[in-house]
Design a protein around this motif. Structure first.
Motif, PDB file in Angstrom:
ATOM      1  N   MET A  92     -19.312  24.508  11.970  1.00 53.99           N
ATOM      2  CA  MET A  92     -20.716  24.805  11.692  1.00 53.99           C
ATOM      3  C   MET A  92     -21.590  23.627  12.115  1.00 53.99           C
ATOM      4  O   MET A  92     -21.426  22.513  11.620  1.00 53.99           O
ATOM      5  N   PRO A  93     -22.552  23.850  13.037  1.00 49.43           N
ATOM      6  CA  PRO A  93     -23.500  22.786  13.370  1.00 49.43           C
ATOM      7  C   PRO A  93     -24.560  22.661  12.287  1.00 49.43           C
ATOM      8  O   PRO A  93     -24.517  23.356  11.268  1.00 49.43           O
ATOM      9  N   PHE A  94     -25.514  21.789  12.504  1.00 55.07           N
ATOM     10  CA  PHE A  94     -26.640  21.672  11.582  1.00 55.07           C
ATOM     11  C   PHE A  94     -27.351  23.010  11.502  1.00 55.07           C
ATOM     12  O   PHE A  94     -27.554  23.686  12.507  1.00 55.07           O
ATOM     13  N   HIS A  95     -27.739  23.418  10.292  1.00 58.12           N
ATOM     14  CA  HIS A  95     -28.215  24.781  10.079  1.00 58.12           C
ATOM     15  C   HIS A  95     -29.494  25.111  10.834  1.00 58.12           C
ATOM     16  O   HIS A  95     -29.811  26.282  11.027  1.00 58.12           O
ATOM     17  N   LEU A 201     -22.204  10.441   4.706  1.00 55.50           N
ATOM     18  CA  LEU A 201     -22.425  11.759   4.135  1.00 55.50           C
ATOM     19  C   LEU A 201     -21.150  12.479   3.707  1.00 55.50           C
ATOM     20  O   LEU A 201     -21.155  13.191   2.700  1.00 55.50           O
ATOM     21  N   VAL A 202     -20.063  12.320   4.440  1.00 54.22           N
ATOM     22  CA  VAL A 202     -18.821  13.008   4.070  1.00 54.22           C
ATOM     23  C   VAL A 202     -18.331  12.563   2.684  1.00 54.22           C
ATOM     24  O   VAL A 202     -17.926  13.414   1.869  1.00 54.22           O
ATOM     25  N   ALA A 237     -20.262  20.598   5.560  1.00 57.35           N
ATOM     26  CA  ALA A 237     -21.221  20.455   4.458  1.00 57.35           C
ATOM     27  C   ALA A 237     -22.041  19.179   4.629  1.00 57.35           C
ATOM     28  O   ALA A 237     -23.265  19.177   4.427  1.00 57.35           O
ATOM     29  N   ALA A 238     -21.381  18.094   5.015  1.00 58.10           N
ATOM     30  CA  ALA A 238     -22.087  16.826   5.204  1.00 58.10           C
ATOM     31  C   ALA A 238     -23.112  16.931   6.330  1.00 58.10           C
ATOM     32  O   ALA A 238     -24.202  16.341   6.250  1.00 58.10           O
ATOM     33  N   THR A 239     -22.798  17.693   7.357  1.00 60.49           N
ATOM     34  CA  THR A 239     -23.719  17.863   8.484  1.00 60.49           C
ATOM     35  C   THR A 239     -25.036  18.493   8.046  1.00 60.49           C
ATOM     36  O   THR A 239     -26.096  18.207   8.608  1.00 60.49           O
ATOM     37  N   GLN A 240     -24.981  19.331   7.014  1.00 56.43           N
ATOM     38  CA  GLN A 240     -26.206  19.987   6.542  1.00 56.43           C
ATOM     39  C   GLN A 240     -27.134  19.012   5.815  1.00 56.43           C
ATOM     40  O   GLN A 240     -28.289  19.358   5.532  1.00 56.43           O
ATOM     41  N   LEU A 241     -26.657  17.817   5.533  1.00 60.82           N
ATOM     42  CA  LEU A 241     -27.475  16.800   4.878  1.00 60.82           C
ATOM     43  C   LEU A 241     -28.268  15.953   5.875  1.00 60.82           C
ATOM     44  O   LEU A 241     -29.064  15.099   5.473  1.00 60.82           O
TER      45      LEU A 241
END
Length: 407
Positions: A92-95, A201-202, A237-241
């Protein structure tokens, strides 16, 4: 730089001359090429306020962000033959690369602490952080207005929002600044910077999996389910931050430092603002945002044909909305090259518009207001060293990473 001439005009956001000073290019684009085609990237640049305003409010699938809102040259160099598909769900890339409903629902996972009511409760903490920075900085006499003042305050707030130790604020600030750099000709390579971001972030996601309930944002992302029923990995999940991590750190310090520079350069305006800080600073803040916001453009890929100024843009082609040009458009703002603290501003594009409107706009406005107010309360006189101020090259950011100040 030597100003571009109409006869030999060429615009490319990755051109070193454009990176050095885009404003003369924006004026020619607005006056003569409101829909400018960049053949090398199969991309159209929109430069006028009204055009950008209207395009960004379109939310019917005409435009998508599947290739990213800030694609590098390596992405744009690959021309599309027709509509581009949505990105895969995994990895999943950034949303922001998705349209509704994925974009909207993931965004809601991270939005609660950034809503107006939540942000209003942060005012005392921002004021405390600003005061602590000034307590440390003012006795020095000289320091960097971008990094040492606004930068540390903004990065501290990001750390607290995400559940990182506030002691990491300086490291976070440096990491985000490094990730915004670009080599002329290539643009900002977000993918190359991402490992550095994810080091911070992870672990936030990993801790929330081990100790639920401490971090609502991370808990929301862990609980989130995509349309196929799957959840996020820790990296996903971390990427979404990233929106909070990057956007919350880099924009406010540059607006505050440049805005105080402009205000200090106009003693008559400064005196008017000082006369009533509570009423005047929020007004001056909006002009600082218009005049000093560092973001230059965001991109979309066309999925349905659209005609602008008698030019039809085909599915698969891209547009870049030049927000910084729109902020200097004399059709919207009379005498736009002047900083006027109490300029009437009915519409503003610095935070975007439509579906991708900046998630942290309320916190950004609060931080700018507090940082400027506390500075003006405590600093009677200051001097900027223009020769030492630094605007590093970037296709996306054109803001002062360094503003040396003497108080």
């Amino acid at each position: 730089m030597t100003s571009p001439t109409l006869q030999a005009f060429s615009y490319d956001p990755f051109d070193p001359a454009v990176m050095a000073d885009p404003l003369p290019y924006y004026r020619i684009l607005r006056d003569h090429h409101p829909v400018y085609y960049i053949d090398k990237w199969d991309t159209y640049a929109l430069s006028r306020f009204d055009d950008v305003w209207r395009v960004l409010e379109i939310n019917d699938g005409t435009f998508v962000a599947s290739e990213g809102t800030l694609p590098a040259a390596t992405v744009l160099a690959d021309h599309n033959d027709g509509p581009v598909p949505d990105p895969p769900l995994h990895p999943m890339p950034f949303h922001a690369n998705f349209d509704a409903p994925i974009y909207d629902t993931v965004r809601r996972c991270t939005s609660a602490p950034l809503r107006p009511r939540s942000v209003s409760g942060l005012a005392d903490r921002v004021r405390q952080l600003a005061g602590e920075r000034l307590d440390e900085l003012l006795p020095r006499g000289t320091f960097d207005l971008t990094q040492d003042y606004g930068g540390i305050v903004a990065a501290s707030m990001v750390c607290e929002l995400l559940g990182l130790p506030v002691e990491l604020a300086g490291e976070v600030l440096g990491t985000v600044n490094a990730g915004s750099m670009a080599q002329p000709g290539s643009g900002v390579e977000v993918a190359k910077a991402r490992p550095g971001y994810l080091e911070y972030l992870v672990p936030i996601i990993e801790r929330s999996r081990a100790v639920p309930g401490e971090n609502p944002i991370a808990d929301n992302l862990i609980a989130y389910r995509l349309p196929d029923g799957s959840g996020f990995s820790d990296v996903e999940a971390a990427t979404q931050l990233l929106g909070i991590f990057i956007g919350g750190t880099e924009t406010v310090p540059k607006i505050v430092a440049h805005g105080l520079w402009e205000l200090g350069s106009h003693p008559d305006q400064l005196a008017e603002v000082r006369a009533d800080l509570e009423a005047a600073v929020p007004v001056a803040r909006e002009e600082m945002i218009r005049y000093c916001a560092p973001a230059q453009w965001f991109a979309r890929t066309v999925r349905k044909p659209i005609t602008l100024h008698d030019t039809t843009i085909r599915p698969g082609q891209r547009i870049i909305t030049l927000l910084a040009s729109a902020n200097r458009d004399e059709r919207e703002y009379p005498d736009p090259e002047r900083f006027i603290w109490n300029r009437p501003i009915e519409r503003l594009l610095a935070f975007g518009r439509g579906q991708h409107f900046c998630l942290g706009v309320h916190l950004a406005r609060l931080e700018i207001t507090v940082l400027v107010t506390e500075w003006l309360k405590r600093v009677d006189d200051w001097r900027i060293d223009p020769a030492a101020a630094l605007r590093p090259p970037s296709s996306f950011q054109w803001g002062y990473n360094s503003v040396p100040v003497e108080v």
